[in-house]
Design a protein around this motif. Structure first.
Motif, PDB file in Angstrom:
ATOM      1  N   TYR A  37       0.820  -1.215   0.000  1.00 20.96           N
ATOM      2  CA  TYR A  37       0.000   0.000   0.000  1.00 20.96           C
ATOM      3  C   TYR A  37       0.855   1.267   0.000  1.00 20.96           C
ATOM      4  CZ  TYR A  37      -4.162  -2.782   0.261  1.00 20.96           C
ATOM      5  OH  TYR A  37      -5.172  -3.667  -0.062  1.00 20.96           O
ATOM      6  N   LYS A  38       2.104   1.174   0.459  1.00 20.23           N
ATOM      7  CA  LYS A  38       3.038   2.280   0.259  1.00 20.23           C
ATOM      8  C   LYS A  38       3.338   2.450  -1.226  1.00 20.23           C
ATOM      9  CE  LYS A  38       4.387   4.526   3.936  1.00 20.23           C
ATOM     10  NZ  LYS A  38       4.286   5.995   4.006  1.00 20.23           N
ATOM     11  N   ARG A  39       3.423   1.308  -1.913  1.00 17.96           N
ATOM     12  CA  ARG A  39       3.654   1.347  -3.358  1.00 17.96           C
ATOM     13  C   ARG A  39       2.520   2.076  -4.071  1.00 17.96           C
ATOM     14  NH1 ARG A  39       1.100  -2.077  -6.717  1.00 17.96           N
ATOM     15  NH2 ARG A  39       1.893  -2.275  -8.851  1.00 17.96           N
ATOM     16  N   ILE A  40       1.266   1.824  -3.624  1.00  9.17           N
ATOM     17  CA  ILE A  40       0.124   2.513  -4.231  1.00  9.17           C
ATOM     18  C   ILE A  40       0.192   4.005  -3.943  1.00  9.17           C
ATOM     19  CG2 ILE A  40      -2.388   2.720  -4.192  1.00  9.17           C
ATOM     20  CD1 ILE A  40      -2.551  -0.251  -3.585  1.00  9.17           C
ATOM     21  N   GLN A  41       0.545   4.358  -2.709  1.00  4.01           N
ATOM     22  CA  GLN A  41       0.669   5.767  -2.366  1.00  4.01           C
ATOM     23  C   GLN A  41       1.789   6.436  -3.146  1.00  4.01           C
ATOM     24  OE1 GLN A  41       1.074   6.124   1.892  1.00  4.01           O
ATOM     25  NE2 GLN A  41      -1.092   5.730   2.285  1.00  4.01           N
ATOM     26  N   ALA A  42       2.857   5.670  -3.436  1.00  4.79           N
ATOM     27  CA  ALA A  42       3.993   6.238  -4.157  1.00  4.79           C
ATOM     28  C   ALA A  42       3.605   6.705  -5.552  1.00  4.79           C
ATOM     29  CB  ALA A  42       5.119   5.203  -4.244  1.00  4.79           C
TER      30      ALA A  42
END
Length: 424
Positions: free
Chosen positions: A97-102
């Motif tokens: 989900y950090k990847r999605i936020q990135a």
């Protein structure tokens, strides 16, 4: 070419007020009040602004993401044991989900694309694989769906297409495509879609390697067209298109026999008197923690499929102590559920420790892990809960070991404080 006229009537070529380049040296000039700016200076200005902004600027409407330690702490309240698996899952889900936020961050690493890390859970039945996936979705407040890999077949054959696994997620997201595209899908019984044989066959492996091939794009990320009500596609049916790029796939299975493959790799078989003896159940269960991609290939998965599941973790076989803890400790513990049900009748339910241990022993004999606990509890409590609502003077019901082992009557504490063995 853009020009202007001087006071003497001679044409004057326009130029950038910042870098001095003429209109012939640039693609375009943006006109302002008494000044001009070329496209080169515009691009340079954008880069300067991007570099000067913080690398973690989030959209104002984005929810904060719990840290891995916070995710594990919440998992601990629902799932007993499996510490290593919970840590691996917490980090993997956090990074996903950090990847999605990135994708919506302003960062100097915009040219670096973070790949999706789907998860493979290995472990015996009843160890908590499905519960872990469900709890993760609850913690993160994202749509969740469970799909059974055994129902999938290669496209064109009787059964479910691989794209049908998106339908339940879309339904659980109330057909909000954007919300569904950030959900979690748990693909159960994934070990049942392995290749049936390494040798060529005259019949198609429509539920094995063909399904693995069909799942590759969905696991990696593709735009899948799915029927809004499920079922098979047909040409005249309108489709809903879902991008699976940001859907997290958690695949789970018991992988029976994988421990033997790992053992053969680690301990090559000997001949004669030096031949190794068979491992104990505990040693066989521990073997699965040493799994490597080559072991999964020998088990029947194609290399491309293994590559789509980079995060692999194994769950431990549940001990008697862990199963006892499962009965009483989690938020949704079975004992607490039955206590709540009887409290609605105004009756306190109490289990003696010997009774709880007897329940665990009966459940372990069934060899289906924590799932067996529910079945044993139902067998014990069903006749008791059938009769208790008819009695108006019962204040407390006590379950003893004899109730579990010999189907004896529970101890009932009546409103006049007298303990009796009247059948519930």
């Amino acid at each position: 070419m853009s020009t202007s006229t001087t006071d003497a009537g001679h044409p004057e070529e326009l130029h950038c007020s910042f870098c001095g380049r003429t209109s012939r040296e640039v693609t375009s000039l943006i006109a302002g009040k008494g000044a001009y700016m070329c496209d080169i200076c515009v691009q340079n200005s954008v880069e300067i602004l991007r570099k000067n902004q913080p690398a973690t600027t989030l959209r104002s409407d984005q929810k904060s993401l719990p840290k891995p330690s916070e995710i594990k702490r919440q998992l601990d309240t629902y799932v007993i044991g499996q510490t290593n698996a919970k840590q691996v899952l917490s980090v993997a889900v956090y990074n996903h989900y950090k990847r999605i936020q990135a994708q919506e961050l302003v960062s100097p690493f915009d040219d670096v694309e973070i790949e999706k890390s789907n998860i493979l859970l290995l472990g015996p039945t009843g160890t908590g694989k499905t519960l872990l996936a469900q709890t993760l979705a609850r913690i993160l407040d994202v749509p969740f769906a469970i799909a059974d890999a055994t129902t999938l077949t290669e496209a064109g054959y009787v059964g479910d297409d691989v794209e049908s696994i998106i339908v339940n997620l879309l339904q659980n997201a109330e057909y909000n495509v954007e919300k569904a595209e950030r959900g979690i899908i748990y693909l159960d019984e994934i070990d049942k879609i392995t290749r049936k044989s390494d040798s060529a066959s005259i019949t198609r492996d429509v539920s094995g390697e063909g399904v693995q091939q069909g799942l590759l794009k969905i696991l990696e990320g593709t735009v899948a067209g799915v029927p809004p009500k499920g079922g098979r596609k047909h040409p005249e049916q309108p489709l809903i298109y879902v991008n699976t790029k940001n859907i997290l796939f958690i695949c789970g299975g018991a992988f029976e026999g994988l421990d033997k493959i790992i053992e053969r790799r680690k301990k090559p078989s000997s001949i004669g008197f030096t031949a190794s003896t068979s491992n104990s159940l505990e040693e066989s269960a521990a073997m699965i923690h040493d799994v490597e991609p080559d072991d999964l290939m020998r088990f029947g998965f194609i290399p491309e499929f293994i590559g789509r599941l980079p995060v692999v973790t194994a769950l431990n076989q549940l001990s008697a102590e862990a199963m006892l803890d499962i009965l009483v400790s989690p938020k949704n513990a079975l004992v607490k559920q039955y206590q709540k049900l009887l409290l609605l009748e105004g009756i306190q339910l109490e289990f003696e420790m010997d009774a709880l241990k007897a329940i665990v022993n009966r459940a372990k004999d069934r060899k289906t892990g924590a799932r067996a606990l529910r079945g044993v509890m139902e067998e014990i409590m069903n006749p008791i809960m059938y009769g208790l609502p008819d009695q108006t003077n019962v204040r407390k019901c006590i379950i003893t070991a004899d109730v579990v082992t010999r189907a004896a009557n529970p101890l009932l504490e009546l409103s006049d404080q007298v303990i009796t063995k009247t059948r519930a």
